[in-house]
Design a protein around this motif. Sequence first.
Motif, PDB file in Angstrom:
ATOM      1  N   UNK A  67       9.285   7.000  -7.845  1.00 15.01           N
ATOM      2  CA  UNK A  67       8.905   8.155  -8.644  1.00 15.01           C
ATOM      3  C   UNK A  67       7.607   7.880  -9.392  1.00 15.01           C
ATOM      4  N   UNK A  68       6.583   8.636  -9.095  1.00 17.98           N
ATOM      5  CA  UNK A  68       5.287   8.451  -9.751  1.00 17.98           C
ATOM      6  C   UNK A  68       5.327   8.870 -11.215  1.00 17.98           C
ATOM      7  N   UNK A 124       0.818  -1.216   0.000  1.00 12.02           N
ATOM      8  CA  UNK A 124       0.000   0.000   0.000  1.00 12.02           C
ATOM      9  C   UNK A 124       0.849   1.263   0.000  1.00 12.02           C
ATOM     10  N   UNK A 125       2.063   1.165   0.540  1.00  9.18           N
ATOM     11  CA  UNK A 125       2.903   2.349   0.724  1.00  9.18           C
ATOM     12  C   UNK A 125       4.092   2.395  -0.229  1.00  9.18           C
ATOM     13  N   UNK A 126       4.236   1.386  -1.057  1.00  7.10           N
ATOM     14  CA  UNK A 126       5.412   1.292  -1.913  1.00  7.10           C
ATOM     15  C   UNK A 126       5.526   2.471  -2.871  1.00  7.10           C
ATOM     16  N   UNK A 132       7.593   7.869 -13.366  1.00  9.79           N
ATOM     17  CA  UNK A 132       8.100   6.802 -14.216  1.00  9.79           C
ATOM     18  C   UNK A 132       7.696   5.398 -13.772  1.00  9.79           C
ATOM     19  N   UNK A 133       7.176   5.274 -12.537  1.00  8.12           N
ATOM     20  CA  UNK A 133       6.838   3.952 -12.004  1.00  8.12           C
ATOM     21  C   UNK A 133       5.431   3.957 -11.434  1.00  8.12           C
ATOM     22  N   UNK A 134       4.645   2.970 -11.808  1.00  5.37           N
ATOM     23  CA  UNK A 134       3.291   2.801 -11.271  1.00  5.37           C
ATOM     24  C   UNK A 134       3.211   1.463 -10.549  1.00  5.37           C
ATOM     25  N   UNK A 135       2.616   1.466  -9.364  1.00 10.87           N
ATOM     26  CA  UNK A 135       2.480   0.245  -8.565  1.00 10.87           C
ATOM     27  C   UNK A 135       1.043  -0.247  -8.623  1.00 10.87           C
ATOM     28  N   UNK A 136       0.875  -1.502  -8.975  1.00 11.51           N
ATOM     29  CA  UNK A 136      -0.434  -2.150  -8.927  1.00 11.51           C
ATOM     30  C   UNK A 136      -0.380  -3.172  -7.800  1.00 11.51           C
ATOM     31  N   UNK A 137      -1.131  -2.925  -6.733  1.00 12.80           N
ATOM     32  CA  UNK A 137      -1.068  -3.779  -5.548  1.00 12.80           C
ATOM     33  C   UNK A 137      -2.269  -4.726  -5.525  1.00 12.80           C
ATOM     34  N   UNK A 138      -2.001  -6.018  -5.695  1.00 10.22           N
ATOM     35  CA  UNK A 138      -3.069  -7.021  -5.709  1.00 10.22           C
ATOM     36  C   UNK A 138      -3.157  -7.792  -4.396  1.00 10.22           C
TER      37      UNK A 138
END
Length: 217
Positions: A11-12, A4-6, A14-20
Amino acid sequence: AWGEFLQYFLSSDSIAVQNYANGGRSTRNFINEGTLDKIASQIKKGDYLFIQFGHNDASNSSGHLEDRFVPLGKPDAKGIYPTTVGKKVATPASLVDKYGKEFYSYESGTFKGFLLQYIEVARKVGATPVLVSPVARLYFGGDGKLTPHHDSKDTTTKTQTTKNNAYVEAVRQLAQEQKVAFIDGFELTKQLYEEAYAKANNNKKFAQQLMSMGDST
């Protein structure tokens, strides 16, 4: 969990986190409910898939067998756990609404076998799989050290029991066998908690708070 906090540490631009991640999921029921299929439909070349399981896989009590428990299988003479891929069977009536007509039962496949499915989903599209051992829980012994707790310990069911954080060790083994990047989440958090306990040793109130957190974690 930590997923949830990654994004806050990346850097938003260049990097997007999808947390499943979802509570109460093991390698097996995460697949049974179709979440790995969702990942497979979206993951692409250049992505990273961080794979962390173990807490719920070890739950071999009677209330968790059909839904979440995943056995490690019998280790060989060198202590290596088998990587056995499961086969789907007819879903029990009580779980059909949740998983459909067929599912992986706890009697089909091993922990390393199910973890391998995640690795293969990433590799199939040219993404990078990363195995992460399960984080430590606040289960302190009287000496301020964490006691082993990533194990199947319920002896009331006719299932495999384990000791010495066997589910953590199985993740380490698979990472080495498959030549997959590995982050030892267990050791990192274990050291963090034990160091915090040691520093608080002279502060009785704080030490007691840590111990009480362990009772409810």
